[in-house]
Structures are given as C-alpha cells and as structure tokens.
Design a protein around this motif. Sequence first.
Motif, PDB file in Angstrom:
ATOM      1  N   LYS A  41      16.163   3.650  41.751  1.00 14.21           N
ATOM      2  CA  LYS A  41      15.861   2.624  40.755  1.00 14.21           C
ATOM      3  C   LYS A  41      16.277   1.243  41.277  1.00 14.21           C
ATOM      4  O   LYS A  41      15.561   0.255  41.137  1.00 14.21           O
ATOM      5  N   GLU A  42      17.481   1.188  41.919  1.00  6.99           N
ATOM      6  CA  GLU A  42      17.969  -0.095  42.416  1.00  6.99           C
ATOM      7  C   GLU A  42      17.070  -0.640  43.514  1.00  6.99           C
ATOM      8  O   GLU A  42      16.865  -1.855  43.639  1.00  6.99           O
ATOM      9  N   ASN A 101      13.993  -2.117  42.028  1.00  7.48           N
ATOM     10  CA  ASN A 101      14.333  -3.414  41.444  1.00  7.48           C
ATOM     11  C   ASN A 101      14.486  -4.470  42.535  1.00  7.48           C
ATOM     12  O   ASN A 101      14.055  -5.610  42.380  1.00  7.48           O
ATOM     13  N   SER A 128      11.324   6.973  40.449  1.00  2.00           N
ATOM     14  CA  SER A 128      12.427   6.698  41.373  1.00  2.00           C
ATOM     15  C   SER A 128      13.211   7.998  41.516  1.00  2.00           C
ATOM     16  O   SER A 128      12.954   8.978  40.815  1.00  2.00           O
ATOM     17  N   SER A 185      16.317   8.144  40.785  1.00  2.10           N
ATOM     18  CA  SER A 185      17.520   7.952  39.970  1.00  2.10           C
ATOM     19  C   SER A 185      17.337   8.594  38.604  1.00  2.10           C
ATOM     20  O   SER A 185      16.425   8.233  37.852  1.00  2.10           O
ATOM     21  N   PHE A 230      18.514   9.398  34.700  1.00  6.41           N
ATOM     22  CA  PHE A 230      19.126   8.617  33.639  1.00  6.41           C
ATOM     23  C   PHE A 230      20.262   9.445  33.017  1.00  6.41           C
ATOM     24  O   PHE A 230      20.032  10.371  32.248  1.00  6.41           O
ATOM     25  N   TYR A 244      14.585   7.341  35.809  1.00  6.72           N
ATOM     26  CA  TYR A 244      14.021   5.992  35.870  1.00  6.72           C
ATOM     27  C   TYR A 244      12.752   5.986  36.713  1.00  6.72           C
ATOM     28  O   TYR A 244      12.566   6.804  37.610  1.00  6.72           O
ATOM     29  N   GLN A 280       8.203  -3.255  34.760  1.00 15.47           N
ATOM     30  CA  GLN A 280       9.612  -2.937  34.667  1.00 15.47           C
ATOM     31  C   GLN A 280       9.956  -1.903  35.732  1.00 15.47           C
ATOM     32  O   GLN A 280       9.161  -0.990  36.012  1.00 15.47           O
ATOM     33  N   THR A 281      11.160  -2.053  36.294  1.00 15.12           N
ATOM     34  CA  THR A 281      11.555  -1.154  37.382  1.00 15.12           C
ATOM     35  C   THR A 281      12.525  -0.085  36.902  1.00 15.12           C
ATOM     36  O   THR A 281      12.961   0.746  37.685  1.00 15.12           O
ATOM     37  N   ASP A 282      12.908  -0.116  35.664  1.00 14.70           N
ATOM     38  CA  ASP A 282      13.912   0.834  35.178  1.00 14.70           C
ATOM     39  C   ASP A 282      13.479   1.486  33.869  1.00 14.70           C
ATOM     40  O   ASP A 282      14.265   1.598  32.927  1.00 14.70           O
ATOM     41  N   GLU A 317      12.759   4.405  31.497  1.00 15.29           N
ATOM     42  CA  GLU A 317      13.293   5.773  31.369  1.00 15.29           C
ATOM     43  C   GLU A 317      12.172   6.686  30.869  1.00 15.29           C
ATOM     44  O   GLU A 317      11.523   6.394  29.862  1.00 15.29           O
TER      45      GLU A 317
END
Lengths: 220, 650
Positions: free
Chosen positions: B500-501, B504, B603, B605, B607, B614, B624-626, B628
């Motif tokens: 996720k990071e 982003n 991603s 990642s 949640f 994410y 949006q990159t995050d 859920e």
Amino acid sequence: MFKKFLITVLALSFCDITFAQEQQDQWIWPDQHIEDALYLHIGLGPTIGGGLAMATNPSFFDYDLKSGFAYQGGVAFNINVSHHSSLGLIGIGRWGVEIEALYGAKSYKAGNKTLLMNYLEIPMLLQFYLTQGLLVEAGLTPVKLINASPNYLQSGNVTADMGTMKVNDVMISAGACFKTPFGLAIGLRYNLGVSEWAENFHSKTSTAMASISYLFPLIK
Amino acid sequence: MRKTIYTFLLTWSFLALFTMCKNPGIDYKTFSIIEETVQPGLQSVLVLGKYDFLGEVLSMNLNIGLDEQLTDAKSYPMDLENQSFTVTVEGLAPGTSYYYCYVVEFDNTHKILTEIGTFTTLSDVPLVRTLDVTAVDSITFLVKCIVENDFGMPIIERGICWGLTSNPTCDNNIVEHPESDTGEYYCQITGLELNSYYFVRAYARNEMGLSYANEVLGFMTEAFEPPTVETLSVEEITPTSAICRGRIVNEGSSSVNQRYGIHLGTTLDFSVDGAYYQGDSDGDSFYVNFTDLSPNTIYYYRAYANNNEAIGYGDTHDFTTPSLGRFRIDVLCSPSDGGEASGSGEYDYNQSCELRATPNIGYYFKNWTDPAGNFLSEDNPYIITVINDMQLVANFTQAPEGGIDALFSVGPSSKIYFSRGNLQYRASDHTFQFAEDQWVRIGANNSNISSNYAGWIDLFGWGTGNEPTNTGTNNDFVDWGENSIENGGNKPGIWRTMTKEEWNYVMNNRETSTIGGVENARYAKAKVNNVRGIVLFPDTYENPNEIEIQTITINNPNGSFDDNVYSENQWSILEEKGCVFLPVTGNREETTVQYLDNGFYWSSSMFGMARSAYGLHFDESSLQTDVETALKIGESVRLVHEYQDANMRK
C-alpha cells in the motif's frame, strides 16, 4: 479690414470737422435770422426697414441661392446745411449727409434651407434735396457679417462651412427719401454689394429696402 | 461748402479702395468614410462604420455584386445614426468573393458611389485547390492538391476526380487520398487510355458537403505505353559478383518478347558508363548474374524491358561489392557493466561469426544494435556473415523479460520496473502470463472463473498466488509473483506485488520530471485505444513533441479520462518512453463482474486483522491508493520487479 476701414473713416471725418471749424466764423445760427448766413440742421432718431435681399449664385456650386426677406433697424444721423432764405424762412439746404448705424438681417433661399446672414451696416450717404421734402441720396454702406445660420450650406457631397465665412463689403447705395416737416421720413434704397462673400464663394449681395425713420432735431 | 463736399467725396473714394479687397476663403468639406468594418459570415456580411460629413445624408445604401464593376449589384439600405452606418446582408453564397460600394444620397439630385471594395464570405465546405499534374509514366500521372481551409469542420474525405470531360465530378472517376486532413496531398491516376486528353480536379468533403477545386487541369497521355518494370533486390553479393533481379509488371502497348534485363553502371547517371545486360527468365522475374564486378565498388542498377515502341525502366537501386581480405568485428556492451559480449575479432570475407552476450547479475540481455542504436536482432547468440567491418552493441537492461524498461520510485531509496501488462491466469494448464498490451483487460469473461476454466482471467482474490481461482483469505498471502510467468522470464520469484505504501509513493510522493510546466508529473487519467485508465510517467521522462498531455489532468485525481485520448500508435510512442498504463478492469464478487469503468489493483498490504486488504482504486472522479476491500473480491494484479543499482549489488 473692417477695422482699417473704420479708422480711415474716422480720420477723414476728423479732417472734415477741422475744415468746418475753420469756417466757423462764417456760420450763423438759425435763431439769428441773418440773411445769407449758414443754417445747420442736425437730426437723430430711430430707423427701421424691410425689403428684398438678393444674392448672385456661386458659379461652381449648385447652391441655387434665391432672394429672401431682409430687414434692418438702428439709428440714423442726419445733417443738412442751408443758407438763410431770402424770404426770411428757415428752409432746407440742397445738400445733406445721412449716416446710419444698422443691424441688418438678410435671408436667402438655399435649396430647402433658409440662409440667414446678420450684418452690421453703416450707410453713409450724400443727400440732395429736390424739394423741401423730397431728396435723392447716394453713397457707400460698409457692412460686416456678424454671423450666419445654418452653419453650413450643402450641395451634394460638399458642404461650405459658413462658420468660417468672414464677409466685409462696401455696398454702393442709392435711393430716394421723403421727409415731413415734423421729422418722419420714408425712404427707398438700393444697395449693391461689390465684394464676393469669400474668394472661393462667388456670391454678391444686393438689397432693395424701404425704411421709415423719425429724426429728432438736435439743432434746427 | 464746396470743400465739405470735396472732403466727403474724397472720403468715399478711399472707402471705395476697400471694395477692391477680397474676403478670405471659406472651408469646404466633402463626404468621406473614416471608419469601416466588414465582417463576412457564412452566408451574410455585416458592414458598419462611420463617415465624416458636415451636411445631411438622405440615405446610404450598400451595393453588393459578383461582378467587379458591380453591374449585377443589389442594393441594401443602411441604418444611419450619428454619422454611423450599419447593415447586415443575408442570403449570400458561402465561400464567394463579392464586390461592394456605398451609394450615398444627399438629396434627390445628388448621390455618389464610393470606391469598390471586396470581401469573401466564409465557407462551410472545404476550400480545396488543384495545384499541379506531373507524368509518372505514359499513362500514370501524379496530381498535387491542397486543402487550404476546412473552416473548422473536420475533413472526412479528400482526393481527386478525373475524366474525359472538362468538368470532372465525383460521379466520374475518383482517387481518394488515404488521409483526411488539411494541407497538401498527392493522388496518382493509373490505367489511363493512351493518346487521350484528361481533366482532373481536387475535391474535399466535410460534414457540410462536398466542394471542388476551381482549377481544372488537363493532361495528355502518351501515344504509346512502355513496359512497366520493377527493379528487385540484389542477391549474393561477393567482391566480384552479384545477382540483380527485375520483374515485368506490364508489357505496355506492345509485346516485350525477350528484350529485358538489367541496366548497370557505377554512377547514378547511366549515360556515363551504364550498360544493358540481357536477363534470364526465372518464373515471374528475370535476373542477370554479374561475375566480373570490381571489389569495393558502388554499383547502380535498374531493371529494363523494351517493347516494340519504347523502353521502360524500374527504380534505380545500388549495392556495394565488398573488399577482398579480412574484416574487423567489434562488439561493445551497453551499459558497460551490464554484461560481457564475445565475438570480436578478424574474419575472412563471408565467414560466419557468432556473437554472444552474457549479462551480469541483475541485468538481462535486451538486443543487438549498431553504434547508432539501429536495431539488428534479439537473438542470443547472434550469428552473422562477415562481409565488411562492423561494430555491434550488446544492450543489457535491468528490466526483466516482460518488464517495461523504465524506473519508478516506490520509496526514498527503492525503485521498481513495472510488468508489461496486467497479470492473467489460465486454470486449465495453470499458466500465468502478462497481458499482451497494457490496455488489455479480460472484463466480463472473468465470470467464467473455475478451477478448470480454459480461458484467461485477470481478477484475483487477494493473495491467491498459490491458487488464483480460490477466494482470498487472511491466513496466507501468497504473492502471484512467486509463480513462473510465461512471458515474464518464466522463472519463479522474479516479480512481486507492491505494498500500500509503495502504491502511495508511486502516485503521490516520488520526485519525477516536469511535463508542460507541472513539476513531479506522476500520472494522468487517459483513454488508450478507447480504454480508460491511468498513465504513469517514469521518474525520468521527456514527453515526445507529437503527444499532447493536458496539464490539468496531471496528478489530478479528479481529471477526466477523456482529456487525454491516445490511439494505439500514439500509445506505442509513450510506451517507448517508459510510460505504464493501468486500465480500468472492474472487480469480481464470486462470479459477478461489476464496475467495469473502475480500476481495482491489489496491494500486498492486509487491513489489520479483518478480512480485507488495501488496494488502488480509481474512477472518473477519484484516485485512492489505500482503499480497503474484502479479500474475497477479485481485483487486478500488476506485478513489479525490484531494481538494484550497482552499488547495492556490491
């Protein structure tokens, strides 16, 4: 030009007065009733008149100026010099001088418009009495245009800006007048303009006027 | 008394002198137009302006006609107010030149006509012209035309029409040009009758209609037609020999019989030392085997054929005979630390030479080029036949097979290569591959997902790298990159999924190049080959001049997909520059595929401890990159490959 003209007139008149004063010891006033003496009649009074104003057409513009009504009004100043009559009457001499200061308006038909030109006129005339009441007169009438309306004349796509017109003229004047013993005078006069309105506007003015005036005797 | 009279007369004499004086002149003014504006429309013209005149204008008319002398003029009254005039004339013909003047009436007897002016109404149909006709051969002519103005309406067709009559139209014969645009274009007329006079003119069409050029050009075909001959390529060049080929396309107005061959010389001007060599037939073509050529010499040749009336030639080609002796082959590596290349050395003429490129760790072999960068081969080893001195370059890249050769930062000190397309999976033979093109998505067919489905799917439950047709769970994230991907190096572990990071960082934080004045241009919404999606710009990027990117869409999550629309060809230019395209894919819930106008990318990642993870999500109005999403939902997977620079590898 008009200013120069007035200066000249005043100068010459001054000469005339000087000349007259030199002759003063020969003058006899009327109430002295002395035979062969000179009598001086001076009158001053209002004068008004009306008549016909005419103008020649400019040669190269089709303005078609036609005659119209003219009127004038002002003050008349008259001098008459005579010898005492052998009959003992206080009569009128053969010669006289009339000077007037007039405001004159002349109108002309220019197409469908009326051109009105307002002048200051100063007729200066030498008068010759045919009888005690009837006289003929001739002289010059300096005139100066005060204003004209409308401010332009139009011929097709060309307009003459009358606001830029500056007319000075010395008209040749001649006429006849009948004077009553009580001061009322009725006259007919023809004035012939000799100067063109402008060097590029070749109209000349002439008027035929009838006038009536009343002269109050200042010196009889 | 007498003196008084004399004085009086003297006074008047002086006064009379004044009568000789003339009064000054007065000013005359004539009518004149001091301001004028003529605004032609399609079928109308607006004329307005001001005039200067002291007097009165009774009326003012605008006379308009097609004749230069206005003999056919129509009169239109103008509105006059405060020395201004205006009129709008309707009913004119589009694209036509008119003449006009003003008729000013001052009274019933006076009027004037002003000078004649001209204007041209706008046209709703294209303005096209026939420029020139040149003969290609006796019955083939090349016509040069131009679409000078499309008047804001896109051209949908242009070309020429021709015929034997003096005013050819599209009802006769036409040659349509393949491109529809303004500017010059050429059309070729072939197959004409001999000894005939033809007429041709250009035409163009837009949505408003068809227009023809005013210029009709005429041309005469020859009285006879020579053979049409094609020069073919040269074969088997040695220092002293070569085989040149030709082909008779058309014998012309009479038979060629056996009069054909090759015209050969050492200068472009065959009159210097050119010689005709009779050819031997070889099926549809003919050839001449030259065996006494000089080494290291440039030869010019063209095929010829002669019928009873004229000789016809093909295009002129050239070849160079190699020198006798040995030749030098030099092999270079780019970058120099990318690997090693073998095969350099001296070789005999016509000797086979094997070139082999061996990449260093972290690098992959890309291709062979010449030192100028011209592509030669992707083979490794690469076997060439030596005929002259050559320099070759073995190009290496850190982008693996199936990767896009451009770096994207996913953190302050980490970079990745994107895969060439979204991940696809075929359950029937358990095969992974990357989509053939970046805009490719499976879409609704993902609803066929099953453990033995023989088609491709590209929407996966989260972390289902071990079994992509399963539903995602929170217990075991298995990266899809742990599998061998057929067109992605075909080895396990080359690829991985971004966190996720990292998503982003790619979208919102990395430092990149400036595009159109926008610093750190990272992405823009676009439509590629009619598919909506996100274009990612690499860290280092120079936008090609021929591609326009609307700056308002750069780094704009609310930007419209329709602001940047690229054809397949335009995208190939962007892709060459390292751009990545993430198409909208929709998502899948069990066997229901939905939201096909949205992009969903997993991603790695998860949640928290919940049954969700994410991912990247974008649609018409957001990015949006995050986001859920439940693990069971099927989303797209875009794998990346880790970049390691030289220092890190040490």
